[in-house]
Every structure is written in structure tokens, then in C-alpha cells.
Motif scaffolding. Sequence first.
Motif, PDB file in Angstrom:
ATOM      1  N   ALA A  96      67.332   6.649  -2.240  1.00 37.09           N
ATOM      2  CA  ALA A  96      66.680   5.691  -3.142  1.00 37.09           C
ATOM      3  C   ALA A  96      65.506   4.988  -2.461  1.00 37.09           C
ATOM      4  O   ALA A  96      64.599   4.499  -3.129  1.00 37.09           O
ATOM      5  N   ILE A  97      65.527   4.944  -1.139  1.00 39.70           N
ATOM      6  CA  ILE A  97      64.471   4.268  -0.375  1.00 39.70           C
ATOM      7  C   ILE A  97      63.331   5.218  -0.032  1.00 39.70           C
ATOM      8  O   ILE A  97      62.160   4.855  -0.088  1.00 39.70           O
ATOM      9  N   ASN A 100      59.703   5.693  -1.626  1.00 37.68           N
ATOM     10  CA  ASN A 100      59.603   4.628  -2.623  1.00 37.68           C
ATOM     11  C   ASN A 100      58.780   3.500  -2.015  1.00 37.68           C
ATOM     12  O   ASN A 100      59.186   2.895  -1.019  1.00 37.68           O
ATOM     13  N   PRO A 103      61.073  -0.193  -2.456  1.00 39.95           N
ATOM     14  CA  PRO A 103      62.524   0.003  -2.583  1.00 39.95           C
ATOM     15  C   PRO A 103      63.235  -1.320  -2.834  1.00 39.95           C
ATOM     16  O   PRO A 103      62.785  -2.374  -2.397  1.00 39.95           O
ATOM     17  N   SER A 107      69.287  -1.262  -2.405  1.00 42.04           N
ATOM     18  CA  SER A 107      69.334   0.041  -1.739  1.00 42.04           C
ATOM     19  C   SER A 107      69.192  -0.093  -0.235  1.00 42.04           C
ATOM     20  O   SER A 107      69.792   0.659   0.527  1.00 42.04           O
ATOM     21  N   GLN A 108      68.401  -1.053   0.203  1.00 37.59           N
ATOM     22  CA  GLN A 108      68.141  -1.183   1.631  1.00 37.59           C
ATOM     23  C   GLN A 108      69.255  -1.878   2.396  1.00 37.59           C
ATOM     24  O   GLN A 108      69.546  -1.508   3.528  1.00 37.59           O
TER      25      GLN A 108
END
Length: 200
Positions: A96-97, A100, A103, A107-108
Motif C-alpha cells: 500500500a505504501i 504511493n 501513503p 499503512s505506514q
Amino acid sequence: MRRRVLHTAVALCLTTALTHVGLVFLHVAPSNVVSQRYRSQVDAWVYPLFEQNWRLFAPDPDSVNRQISARTAHTTPDGSLQVSGWVDLTAVDASAIEHNAFPSHTSQNMLRRSWTSYVELHGGDDLSRSDRAVMMQRYLRNIAADRMAERDGKPFENIQLRVVTLPVAAPGSTDRDRRAAAPKNAETRLLPWWKVASDA
């Protein structure tokens, strides 16, 4: 009448915002008489959703890579137990990161920070010795349960986490060196099965 409702709503929002800023300030500020006196109230507001982990002047980057995986268990109507395969939640967050430009914080950091807080409060034995430890265990469980439920939507009553920890490779290491060192340096921790209850 509408004006009164609007004024009340604005006043309530401002009060909540100012209270939040004040409590977070007391949390991140150096220890003082006020923050010590209201520590339990500040902690109740801040943990786990608004936790601040600022290390602006003394950064402490991770020296390990963690792979957090989860699997679920479901009891079927005939009484048999179905256990899913392991799902790498860390890889889901990483995908997801990657590529992106913006992000999400979720997610991070959410999974990683919840694991770090869990370890700080539980050590190596997975026993919750304080209310905060119980809260962090539930928080970690809920994050994993939400991620697994989003993944395939199948019902489950229990969840288990596995965390594989590897030291960060030395600068200049080749991929071949990293792959060769990985099995020797890996540390695997298998958490107990947790019931996913209505309070999750």
C-alpha cells in the motif's frame, strides 16, 4: 432555534479540539506538575489512538525488519476447526505504501507501532500485567482481525499472530548475502490464539 443549535455545535467542537490539543501537549511535554497530576486522564485520552512517539532530537530508527503475519480459526457447524494459512500483514502494508506519493499513516505505522507497544508492555511472555498492556493486546488483535476480515470476509472466532524479526542488513550487503544470513539470524515469535470477541 437553528442558530442556537449551530452555536452549541461550534462550541462543542471547539471545546473538544482544545481539550485534545491540551491533553496531547501534556503527553508530549517534558514531565511537569500538571502532567504528573493528570497522568491517568492524559493516558486514557492518548492511548492507543493518539499516541505520540516523537523522537525529533534523538531519532531511534528500527534496527530490525519485522514480518507480522496472521492466521484465523473458525469452528464450522459440524464442530470441525478450519485454520487459514498465514497472511503477511506487513507485506500488505508495504504494497500500500510502495509507489504511493501520499501513503496513509495507517499503512505506514499502525501495525508496526502497535507491535512495538505490545512488546514494550509484554516483554517475551505475552502476559498482560497492566490495564494498558491489556488495551495494547486488544488493539493489536483488533488491527489484525480487521485486516483479515477485509481480506476475504470469511468468518472466524480466533486469530493468531507470528512475528519474524530479522536484523537490518549491513550497508553494502548483496542480496545473496542477505538471503544466506536470513535463516540464521531470524527470530520467530508465535503469539497465543486470541478470541475475536464482540469487544474487538
